[in-house]
Scaffold this motif. Structure first.
Motif, mmCIF file in Angstrom:
data_model
loop_
_atom_site.group_PDB
_atom_site.id
_atom_site.type_symbol
_atom_site.label_atom_id
_atom_site.label_comp_id
_atom_site.label_asym_id
_atom_site.label_seq_id
_atom_site.Cartn_x
_atom_site.Cartn_y
_atom_site.Cartn_z
ATOM 1 N N TRP A 1 37.448 34.820 54.187
ATOM 2 C CA TRP A 1 37.227 33.670 53.340
ATOM 3 C C TRP A 1 38.518 32.856 53.202
ATOM 4 O O TRP A 1 39.583 33.423 52.989
ATOM 5 C CB TRP A 1 36.802 34.092 51.939
ATOM 6 N N SER B 1 36.459 40.661 52.976
ATOM 7 C CA SER B 1 35.468 41.455 52.240
ATOM 8 C C SER B 1 34.439 42.035 53.191
ATOM 9 O O SER B 1 34.111 41.431 54.210
ATOM 10 C CB SER B 1 34.770 40.609 51.168
ATOM 11 N N ARG C 1 33.810 39.708 56.361
ATOM 12 C CA ARG C 1 33.931 38.264 56.162
ATOM 13 C C ARG C 1 35.375 37.907 55.848
ATOM 14 O O ARG C 1 36.039 38.589 55.056
ATOM 15 C CB ARG C 1 33.036 37.804 54.999
ATOM 16 N N ILE D 1 29.342 43.822 47.592
ATOM 17 C CA ILE D 1 30.680 43.901 48.180
ATOM 18 C C ILE D 1 31.227 45.321 48.067
ATOM 19 O O ILE D 1 31.221 45.927 46.998
ATOM 20 C CB ILE D 1 31.619 42.886 47.499
ATOM 21 N N CYS E 1 30.563 44.458 53.112
ATOM 22 C CA CYS E 1 29.398 44.695 52.254
ATOM 23 C C CYS E 1 28.855 46.108 52.416
ATOM 24 O O CYS E 1 29.051 46.748 53.455
ATOM 25 C CB CYS E 1 28.297 43.681 52.557
ATOM 26 N N LYS F 1 27.626 40.542 44.251
ATOM 27 C CA LYS F 1 27.775 39.712 45.456
ATOM 28 C C LYS F 1 28.650 38.481 45.197
ATOM 29 O O LYS F 1 28.477 37.438 45.822
ATOM 30 C CB LYS F 1 26.407 39.266 46.009
ATOM 31 N N SER G 1 28.302 35.763 49.112
ATOM 32 C CA SER G 1 28.472 36.970 49.915
ATOM 33 C C SER G 1 27.086 37.433 50.348
ATOM 34 O O SER G 1 26.146 37.427 49.541
ATOM 35 C CB SER G 1 29.148 38.067 49.100
#
Length: 346
Positions: free
Chosen positions: A173, A162, A171, A148, A164, A124, A144
């Motif tokens: 970032w 990213s 997400r 991932i 999950c 993560k 996270s």
């Protein structure tokens, strides 16, 4: 599809276990290249146009979940269940560096400027390795919400994407702050996320839905329901007028981007399709499957009943038959790595 004349793909053998990731390089002065990741622990490099096998990267001791080539196709990267991400010389096959992790590495990606390697996995944690100083500790981006599954760069390496394994959404970032600036909401976990070649769209596959997002403003542009669970999707890079998706039904489906209408369906794999990707010019696309093969299909016109535009030769690219190899590439007998310890699937 009964009695219809459909596409005849180039069939690329060589992997002994499921093919779980594919990546095309951009077009280089030497053409373009295709790298594949497999649970057999050995990424393979091929000529992207012909499917001809070039070489095998040897060194991992577990399933390889992710693979990538840098912008110039001079270096390759791979992420593995052996808790490492490896950097390779794509001309010789030599291992340049092994980046140690504390758990399975599920995803890796080169930055556009080729100076950094991004990894993510079960820990993560997103890690950014400086390839100019490979022995230096990586920058770590934490928080996270889950393990991932996919990573990618966008906005000239200023943003990281990213998704999950167990949580819906993608997400985004900010690289400078290490903070999540936006989340693309999906109901199911995103198993495939691709940034279009022109940087306009993010293509995601989540369960029975393929979605297209504005990569700059993050709004949802298109969302289409699929005939089954799709593990991977890819947008045609040149015109952006069609996309492909593959999943549990073992078929590769082609759809009209503007309407979502299915305009083609190719069968050939003998197991679920784990990954699909268009070549950089859009003239063909590749699919990787649980059956251990890669198939390269000619895109052709939208009328899939005309076979001539598809058939590029009923060629099975078998490792033993391939003569185009990069000088000095370290290859095992018959393109395989011989007896290795049993791959860790993670």
């Amino acid at each position: 599809m009964d009695k219809k004349k459909v596409a005849v793909p180039l069939v690329c053998h060589g992997h002994s276990r499921p093919v779980v990731d594919l990546f095309y390089s951009p077009v280089t002065p030497d053409g373009f290249f295709l790298i594949s990741a497999s649970k057999d622990s050995t990424p393979m490099l091929r000529n992207g146009e012909t499917g001809d096998w070039i070489g095998t990267f040897e060194g991992h001791k577990g399933a390889v979940w992710s693979c990538s080539l840098d912008t110039n196709a001079l270096r390759a990267a791979s992420g593995s269940a052996d808790f490492t991400a490896k950097l390779w010389d794509a001309l010789t096959g030599d291992e340049l560096h092994s980046f140690e992790h504390k758990h399975i590495v599920r995803a890796c990606a080169f930055s556009e400027d080729t100076h950094f390697l991004l990894t993510g996995g079960v820990e993560k944690v997103l890690r950014i390795f400086d390839l100019n100083r490979p022995d230096a500790p990586p920058r770590e981006v934490e928080n996270s919400p889950g393990s991932i599954r996919t990573v990618a760069w966008l906005h000239s390496d200023q943003t990281i994407l990213s998704s999950c394994t167990d949580n819906g959404g993608v997400r985004l970032w900010d690289v400078r702050t290490g903070k999540i600036v936006h989340t693309l909401e999906t109901k199911s976990p995103v198993t495939s996320a691709e940034v279009s070649q022109d940087g306009r769209y993010i293509t995601t596959a989540d369960g029975t839905t393929v979605k297209f997002w504005d990569a700059n403003h993050y709004g949802l542009v298109k969302s289409y329901n699929m005939p089954c669970n799709m593990e991977s999707a890819s947008l045609e890079p040149k015109f952006g007028n069609k996309f492909i998706a593959g999943g549990e039904d073992m078929w590769i489906h082609m759809f009209d981007f503007n309407t979502g209408e299915e305009i083609g369906c190719n069968k050939g794999h003998h197991g679920p399709v784990h990954c699909v990707r268009f070549s950089p010019g859009g003239e063909s696309y590749a699919s990787g499957s649980e059956d251990g093969t890669i198939r390269i299909w000619q895109t052709g016109p939208q009328n899939l009943e005309e076979p001539d535009s598809f058939v590029s030769g009923k060629v099975k690219v078998v490792v033993d038959e391939v003569t185009r190899k990069v000088e000095g590439f370290h290859v095992g007998k018959d393109g395989k790595t011989g007896n290795k310890e049993k791959a860790l699937d993670g």
